[in-house]
Design an enzyme around this catalytic site. Structure first.
Site, mmCIF file in Angstrom:
data_model
loop_
_atom_site.group_PDB
_atom_site.id
_atom_site.type_symbol
_atom_site.label_atom_id
_atom_site.label_comp_id
_atom_site.label_asym_id
_atom_site.label_seq_id
_atom_site.Cartn_x
_atom_site.Cartn_y
_atom_site.Cartn_z
ATOM 1 C CB THR A 1 -0.948 0.028 1.217
ATOM 2 O OG1 THR A 1 -1.646 1.272 1.234
ATOM 3 C CG2 THR A 1 -0.223 -0.129 2.540
ATOM 4 C CB SER B 1 -4.347 2.273 10.247
ATOM 5 O OG SER B 1 -4.058 1.389 9.160
ATOM 6 C CE1 TYR C 1 -4.228 -3.270 4.693
ATOM 7 C CE2 TYR C 1 -4.321 -0.869 4.573
ATOM 8 C CZ TYR C 1 -4.132 -2.095 3.963
ATOM 9 O OH TYR C 1 -3.835 -2.137 2.628
ATOM 10 C CG HIS C 2 -2.211 2.000 6.150
ATOM 11 N ND1 HIS C 2 -3.373 2.535 6.666
ATOM 12 C CD2 HIS C 2 -2.331 2.101 4.816
ATOM 13 C CE1 HIS C 2 -4.147 2.945 5.670
ATOM 14 N NE2 HIS C 2 -3.545 2.699 4.536
ATOM 15 C CE LYS D 1 -1.864 -4.514 2.434
ATOM 16 N NZ LYS D 1 -2.076 -5.504 1.382
#
Ligand SMILES: O=c1ccn([C@@H]2O[C@H](COP(=O)(O)OP(=O)(O)O[C@H]3O[C@H](CS(=O)(=O)O)[C@@H](O)[C@H](O)[C@H]3O)[C@@H](O)[C@H]2O)c(=O)[nH]1
Length: 482
Positions: A233, A268, A270-271, A274
């Site tokens: 991302t 976040s 989530y980020h 990655k």
């Protein structure tokens, strides 16, 4: 997590039903009876409404069961191969092939003559049930999708239902399908979802990081030459006050120069997952000679691709809720139903954006031009930059042309992020490989807003406002409606 993962046990869904450990040459009708349930890391328990009987932490466990193990297709005339490449079509495993980007990509690759297998746990559909939300578009079951694809094109896509965090399942899948390329979309991809509560944060990082680690081990063990095309991302980079390069930056420090991974400042859980993936991939490329391409994708918009618009049963999902919906798609739905556009904070947040038709092109380009053994390439996968305010203005103007009066409101920002900042990210490598972008100004007019208007009767306006706060996340499990 270890205790959660180690407490597995099996439950028969119907009498005589067994877990298949070997691929079966059976049709779709065989599939629904082939589940094994396992105690899992999935945070079901926290999602049950108060007063309801709690569900146990179950997941549908791996069954290595290709639904259509048929004679390999001959490469079609539009197969993306040059005369120097082998005539056999490449075998591409699409992990997460039932999701938004994965489904469009799996069909695109199949159409282009690749032999495709979808590997998916179907948990994305479960998240919707848990949160009480739904796609704007009605979506068919994965089995019906694949039947329809076969009936329209004659092309088979194999299906393996299971969780790649279960290494036994992944191993069997690798040995059965023998991929030349693995395209890995199979992660929990929502930043707000990862910020709901502790259990969703832990789930996201466990699912994403361990899943990817398992894929790396599977490549090393079973398919050493297999090329990993991993969805990263743009959010890994954050919003630094300097230009963003494609993966690496050359720095001179105290008179010495080196090319190093570009600094990561994700915002976040989530980020951040990655970022952790990127580190694991970089290490295994060096240590084991894995060949990998990390596609640092921006925010995707749109829904139609040449393949998904062939039939309503092939229609892709379109999320507009406050957890899984992304900025532009949400704004189009909001305009269609007369809801003010929800600009978070000052609206100067700038990101890279791309049409889903370009996602499928980019993935194909990465597959057709693989990384070398030991190489980790990073491509910044987006076509244009916009601030949230600019998106709101574009949607307002597009609405005017259709006779819709679009309003905008500033919503207190539920996230912790810069709302006014410098942003200039390089994105030339995919263009150099041949990407021909679909630009937003054209596509918004001719398809996206009209598309959302077509489905506006399906919109549940209660799903629109954001309900997840970066600051208020706590350890208490939350049952939320997006
Ligand atoms: O109603 C909304 C929704 C979003 N935003 C703002 O729009 C920006 C983008 O948010 P988003 O929800 O569209 O996208 P994001 O959470 O960043 O995540 C999405 O886009 C990422 C690419 S990127 O943004 O990191 O480049 C992917 O990795 C994720 O999987 C995908 O869900 C953020 O500043 C957010 O605050 C609004 O102002 N209003």
């Amino acid at each position: 997590m270890a205790h959660l993962l180690s407490t597995s046990y099996s439950i028969k869904l119907s009498s005589g039903c067994k877990r298949y450990s070997k691929p079966l040459n059976q049709g779709l009708e065989a599939f629904p009876t082939s589940f094994t349930l396992q105690a899992s890391k999935y945070p079901f328990r926290s999602l049950v409404s108060q007063g309801q009987k709690p569900l146990r932490n179950y997941t549908v466990r791996a069954t290595t069961l290709p639904i259509s193990k048929e004679a390999p297709l001959q490469p079609s005339s539009d197969t993306h191969q040059t005369s120097n490449e082998p005539s056999k079509p490449q075998r591409v495993m699409v992990i997460g092939g039932d999701g938004y980007c994965g489904w469009a990509t799996a069909l695109h690759l199949s159409k282009r003559g690749y032999e495709v297998a979808i590997v998916d746990s179907l948990i994305r559909r479960l998240f919707d049930h848990q949160l009480g939300v739904d796609s704007l578009t009605p979506i068919s079951s994965i089995q019906n999708r694949l039947h329809r694809w076969k009936s329209l094109t004659g092309k088979s896509i194999e299906l393996y239902i299971g969780d790649i965090c279960d290494f036994e399942f992944l191993s069997e899948t690798f040995q059965s399908f023998e991929p030349d390329t693995v395209v890995h979309f199979g992660e929990q991809r929502s930043a707000p979802y990862s910020m709901i509560d502790r259990s969703r944060a832990v789930f996201t990082q466990n699912n994403n990081v361990i899943g990817t680690l398992n894929v790396l081990f599977a490549i090393k063990e079973f398919r050493e030459q297999c090329h990993l095309v991993k969805l990263g991302t743009m959010g890994e980079y954050g919003t630094p006050n300097i230009d963003i390069e494609e993966g690496y930056i050359t720095i001179t420090h105290n008179g010495r120069t080196d090319t190093l991974p570009y600094p990561k400042q994700a915002s976040s859980f989530y980020h951040l997952s990655k970022v952790h993936d990127s580190n694991n991939i970089a290490f295994t490329c060096k240590a084991w000679g894995i060949r990998a391409t990390d596609l640092n994708q921006g925010v995707v918009y749109g829904v139609r691709t040449d393949e998904t618009e062939m039939h309503e049963e092939l229609c892709n999902r379109f999320d507009y809720d406050g957890v899984f919906g992304t900025a532009l798609n949400r704004f189009c739905v909001q305009a269609a139903v007369g809801h003010p556009l929800t600009v978070y904070g000052k609206g100067g947040q700038t990101r890279g954006y791309l049409d889903i038709r370009d996602t499928v092109q980019c993935v194909e380009l990465a597959i057709a031009n693989p990384a070398q053994p030991g190489e980790l390439r990073v491509f910044n996968q987006f076509t244009e930059q916009f601030s949230v305010n600019e998106l709101a203005t574009l949607v307002t103007k597009a609405g005017e042309k259709l006779g819709i009066n679009v309003q905008t409101i500033s919503v207190p920002n539920p996230r912790v992020e810069e709302e006014e900042h410098y942003y200039n990210a390089k994105h030339t490598k995919l263009v150099e490989l041949g990407l021909e972008p679909h630009l937003l100004s054209d596509s918004l007019q001719d398809s996206l807003l009209n598309f959302t208007i077509k489905y506006k009767d399906r919109v549940d306006t209660k799903q629109i406002m954001p309900s997840v706060s970066w600051r208020k996340i706590g350890v208490k499990p939350r049952t939320i409606r997006a």
